[in-house]
Scaffold this motif. Structure first.
Motif, PDB file in Angstrom:
ATOM      1  N   ALA A 229      45.909  -5.111  -1.666  1.00  0.00           N
ATOM      2  CA  ALA A 229      45.015  -5.567  -2.722  1.00  0.00           C
ATOM      3  C   ALA A 229      44.729  -4.381  -3.632  1.00  0.00           C
ATOM      4  N   MET A 230      44.805  -4.606  -4.935  1.00  0.00           N
ATOM      5  CA  MET A 230      44.521  -3.579  -5.934  1.00  0.00           C
ATOM      6  C   MET A 230      43.174  -3.898  -6.562  1.00  0.00           C
ATOM      7  N   ILE A 231      42.229  -2.974  -6.435  1.00  0.00           N
ATOM      8  CA  ILE A 231      40.855  -3.202  -6.879  1.00  0.00           C
ATOM      9  C   ILE A 231      40.497  -2.174  -7.955  1.00  0.00           C
ATOM     10  N   ALA A 232      40.117  -2.654  -9.125  1.00  0.00           N
ATOM     11  CA  ALA A 232      39.642  -1.768 -10.196  1.00  0.00           C
ATOM     12  C   ALA A 232      38.120  -1.815 -10.208  1.00  0.00           C
ATOM     13  N   ASP A 233      37.483  -0.669  -9.949  1.00  0.00           N
ATOM     14  CA  ASP A 233      36.024  -0.633  -9.853  1.00  0.00           C
ATOM     15  C   ASP A 233      35.455   0.169 -11.023  1.00  0.00           C
ATOM     16  N   VAL A 234      34.575  -0.480 -11.789  1.00  0.00           N
ATOM     17  CA  VAL A 234      33.960   0.150 -12.961  1.00  0.00           C
ATOM     18  C   VAL A 234      32.975   1.222 -12.509  1.00  0.00           C
ATOM     19  N   GLY A 235      33.034   2.385 -13.153  1.00  0.00           N
ATOM     20  CA  GLY A 235      32.187   3.507 -12.763  1.00  0.00           C
ATOM     21  C   GLY A 235      30.796   3.453 -13.353  1.00  0.00           C
ATOM     22  N   GLN A 236      29.947   4.351 -12.875  1.00  0.00           N
ATOM     23  CA  GLN A 236      28.565   4.429 -13.337  1.00  0.00           C
ATOM     24  C   GLN A 236      28.483   4.974 -14.761  1.00  0.00           C
ATOM     25  N   GLY A 237      29.226   6.035 -15.055  1.00  0.00           N
ATOM     26  CA  GLY A 237      29.142   6.596 -16.399  1.00  0.00           C
ATOM     27  C   GLY A 237      30.119   7.722 -16.633  1.00  0.00           C
ATOM     28  N   VAL A 238      30.867   8.084 -15.586  1.00  0.00           N
ATOM     29  CA  VAL A 238      31.767   9.227 -15.689  1.00  0.00           C
ATOM     30  C   VAL A 238      33.185   8.883 -15.258  1.00  0.00           C
ATOM     31  N   ILE A 239      33.325   8.152 -14.138  1.00  0.00           N
ATOM     32  CA  ILE A 239      34.624   7.959 -13.498  1.00  0.00           C
ATOM     33  C   ILE A 239      34.928   6.481 -13.304  1.00  0.00           C
ATOM     34  N   GLU A 240      36.142   6.058 -13.709  1.00  0.00           N
ATOM     35  CA  GLU A 240      36.685   4.728 -13.399  1.00  0.00           C
ATOM     36  C   GLU A 240      37.697   4.897 -12.271  1.00  0.00           C
ATOM     37  N   THR A 277      36.667   5.398   2.246  1.00  0.00           N
ATOM     38  CA  THR A 277      38.009   5.367   1.666  1.00  0.00           C
ATOM     39  C   THR A 277      37.882   5.608   0.168  1.00  0.00           C
ATOM     40  N   PHE A 278      38.524   6.650  -0.317  1.00  0.00           N
ATOM     41  CA  PHE A 278      38.402   7.032  -1.716  1.00  0.00           C
ATOM     42  C   PHE A 278      39.543   6.440  -2.543  1.00  0.00           C
ATOM     43  N   PRO A 279      39.349   6.340  -3.859  1.00  0.00           N
ATOM     44  CA  PRO A 279      40.366   5.698  -4.704  1.00  0.00           C
ATOM     45  C   PRO A 279      41.684   6.455  -4.711  1.00  0.00           C
ATOM     46  N   ILE A 280      42.759   5.718  -5.002  1.00  0.00           N
ATOM     47  CA  ILE A 280      44.071   6.342  -5.118  1.00  0.00           C
ATOM     48  C   ILE A 280      44.281   6.942  -6.496  1.00  0.00           C
ATOM     49  N   ALA A 281      43.460   6.531  -7.475  1.00  0.00           N
ATOM     50  CA  ALA A 281      43.574   7.078  -8.831  1.00  0.00           C
ATOM     51  C   ALA A 281      42.240   6.912  -9.542  1.00  0.00           C
ATOM     52  N   VAL A 282      41.912   7.876 -10.395  1.00  0.00           N
ATOM     53  CA  VAL A 282      40.689   7.831 -11.196  1.00  0.00           C
ATOM     54  C   VAL A 282      41.009   8.313 -12.604  1.00  0.00           C
ATOM     55  N   TYR A 283      40.118   7.977 -13.542  1.00  0.00           N
ATOM     56  CA  TYR A 283      40.182   8.591 -14.870  1.00  0.00           C
ATOM     57  C   TYR A 283      38.769   8.724 -15.415  1.00  0.00           C
ATOM     58  N   ASP A 284      38.580   9.678 -16.329  1.00  0.00           N
ATOM     59  CA  ASP A 284      37.248   9.902 -16.884  1.00  0.00           C
ATOM     60  C   ASP A 284      37.126   9.204 -18.240  1.00  0.00           C
ATOM     61  N   HIS A 285      36.033   9.453 -18.945  1.00  0.00           N
ATOM     62  CA  HIS A 285      35.737   8.736 -20.175  1.00  0.00           C
ATOM     63  C   HIS A 285      36.168   9.489 -21.428  1.00  0.00           C
ATOM     64  N   SER A 286      37.025  10.467 -21.275  1.00  0.00           N
ATOM     65  CA  SER A 286      37.531  11.161 -22.460  1.00  0.00           C
ATOM     66  C   SER A 286      38.361  10.198 -23.301  1.00  0.00           C
ATOM     67  N   GLY A 287      38.440  10.504 -24.597  1.00  0.00           N
ATOM     68  CA  GLY A 287      39.222   9.660 -25.494  1.00  0.00           C
ATOM     69  C   GLY A 287      38.605   8.308 -25.762  1.00  0.00           C
ATOM     70  N   GLY A 288      37.300   8.184 -25.571  1.00  0.00           N
ATOM     71  CA  GLY A 288      36.619   6.922 -25.871  1.00  0.00           C
ATOM     72  C   GLY A 288      36.711   5.884 -24.773  1.00  0.00           C
ATOM     73  N   LYS A 289      37.167   6.253 -23.593  1.00  0.00           N
ATOM     74  CA  LYS A 289      37.278   5.292 -22.494  1.00  0.00           C
ATOM     75  C   LYS A 289      35.895   5.030 -21.901  1.00  0.00           C
ATOM     76  N   CYS A 290      35.720   3.818 -21.316  1.00  0.00           N
ATOM     77  CA  CYS A 290      34.391   3.498 -20.805  1.00  0.00           C
ATOM     78  C   CYS A 290      34.381   2.568 -19.606  1.00  0.00           C
ATOM     79  N   SER A 291      35.386   1.692 -19.448  1.00  0.00           N
ATOM     80  CA  SER A 291      35.278   0.651 -18.428  1.00  0.00           C
ATOM     81  C   SER A 291      36.660   0.107 -18.098  1.00  0.00           C
ATOM     82  N   ILE A 292      37.018   0.140 -16.811  1.00  0.00           N
ATOM     83  CA  ILE A 292      38.349  -0.300 -16.397  1.00  0.00           C
ATOM     84  C   ILE A 292      38.416  -1.818 -16.280  1.00  0.00           C
TER      85      ILE A 292
END
Length: 453
Positions: A229-240, A277-292
């Motif tokens: 199962a692939m789960i995309a979890d929206v972050g609090q304010g820094v990390i997706e 269990t930690f995510p297999i991939a993350v990204y931050d909010h640089s470049g105007g990103k905000c929500s996965i």
């Protein structure tokens, strides 16, 4: 009639590799589309957040009649509304399907409905059977994905209840149904049964819970080829974050509110990080990103170059991301004007993506598909095949730029302006097959095959 292709090049900051894919407009006119799925036939079902489900026929035509309209029961606004849809594995014979919505009180409701006995394109709105009714303390973080797994059970992802920082600690509270992946057996005379193997039966924790520690998983999907199962979890304010969960592994703690992605958030009263269990991939909010916005691993056949890649998007940056088998993320250029809200599969496992702001559904393709090239009726590209120069006539804008990409995805030319004769010098380009991309004004991007000899 050929449809508009929005082309994108994916660029990796890791190795500067690139490849083409395109969004082919498939259908339009939807109100806040938030889910795309199928009933094991050629139709697509589009869930609108306002409480209406529409059908797209295999030729792209949208039925005028609603499949289901429960808008009077749905609290539509912000993050709330009709959010999920799943068809029973025996839908063809029993007509059962399941929806996930916020009722007028704001609670999370999972309910069963039945297809009309006389018209396969209509549901019977009087047949509602409520399975779950979960109170929520705040408006936001509603989760909303539901899918049937190969085990025949319904899997349901819920948000942590809302506000910020999970003030009620729902994610880590195994007795709360919020911030969880739930697993229930819907083949019951009552509301539902608890399937064998749920990890907290007879011990501390709600019987329905399969895994916990999620914040606001906005879409999950099954990749049955790998059994994950692939789960995309929206972050609090820094990390997706992107999580990959073996379907057979129960009791996983994904870490929220203790951790946001791999970063410490609020570890007061938390278990040791080694139990999470930690995510297999993350990204931050640089470049105007905000929500996965979570998507699917591509398992179709029309675009073999995309096989095995996980497609997802960022809502704010208007970009589509691809996660490869090494868990590296590459990003497309922005598809301006498209806030991507959901992905979906058809019965052939081809992928689609929807934009909530403009109500459009796009099919994901590669520009290597000759049948889906966009040869503009108002633009002429000649000669083709070409050897020294290529001429382009009919562009309506003076700011047109040209890109040339090989069939292997290598960028050969990028953002080149035409000369005074509206031509492009290709004498230094090796012979082969390429894709000539034109960007011009507000026309986004167009792609046409070009043979250089």
């Amino acid at each position: 009639m050929k449809r508009l292709l929005l082309s994108a090049v994916l660029l990796s900051a890791m190795n500067f590799s690139a490849q083409n894919f395109a969004l082919q407009e498939y259908a339009s006119g939807f109100t806040s589309p938030v889910e795309i799925t199928h009933a094991n036939d050629s139709r697509l079902f589009v869930v609108q957040q306002n409480g209406i489900i529409k059908i797209i026929q295999s030729n792209g035509a949208v039925n005028s009649a609603d499949f289901l309209n429960i808008s009077s029961k749905v609290n539509f606004g912000g993050e709330r509304g009709l959010l999920g849809l799943a068809f029973h594995p025996q839908y063809a014979t029993n007509g059962y399907f399941f929806v996930y919505y916020n009722n007028t009180a704001g609670n999370i409701v999972v309910a069963r409905y039945t297809r009309s006995s006389t018209n396969p394109d209509l549901a019977d709105a009087t047949t509602e059977k409520i399975l779950l009714n979960i109170p929520k303390p705040f408006d936001n973080h509603n989760g909303g994905s539901i899918h049937f797994a190969p085990d025949g059970n319904l899997w349901i992802v819920t948000g942590d209840g809302g506000s910020g920082g999970d003030p009620n600690n729902n994610g880590q509270n195994k007795n709360s149904l919020l911030g969880k992946m739930l697993r229930i057996d819907v083949n019951a005379t009552g509301a539902y049964n608890i399937p064998a193997g749920n990890p907290f039966v007879g011990v501390d924790g709600a019987d329905e819970v399969w895994s916990y520690g999620l914040r606001n998983a906005w879409k999950f999907s099954f990749d049955l080829t790998t059994g994950n199962a692939m789960i995309a979890d929206v972050g609090q304010g820094v990390i997706e974050e992107i999580n990959k969960m073996p379907i057979t592994t129960a009791g996983i703690n994904y870490g929220w509110r203790c951790y946001e992605g791999n970063n410490t958030y609020n570890t007061s009263g938390c278990a040791a990080s080694g139990t999470m269990t930690f995510p297999i991939a993350v990204y931050d909010h640089s470049g105007g990103k905000c929500s996965i916005t979570g998507g699917y691993v591509y398992r179709g056949t029309l675009s073999p170059g995309l096989q095995g890649k996980y497609f997802f998007a960022d809502y704010c940056s208007e970009q589509i991301g691809i996660l490869d088998s090494s868990n590296a993320i590459t990003w497309s250029t922005a598809f301006s004007g498209n806030n991507f809200s959901t992905f979906g599969e058809d019965v052939q496992k081809e992928l689609y993506v929807a934009a909530v702001n403009n109500g459009k559904i796009y099919k994901i393709t590669t520009s290597t598909l000759g049948t889906q090239e966009n040869q503009l009726t108002e633009v002429r590209i000649y000669p083709n095949p070409a050897s020294e120069r290529v001429f382009i006539e009919g562009l309506r804008y003076t700011d047109a730029t040209i890109g040339l990409i090989s069939t292997e995805g290598k960028i050969v030319l990028d953002a080149i302006k035409l000369d005074s004769e509206n031509s492009l010098d290709i004498t230094s380009i090796p012979a082969g097959v390429y894709y000539l991309n034109i960007k011009s004004g507000d026309l986004k991007a167009y792609s046409q095959k070009l043979i250089i000899k």
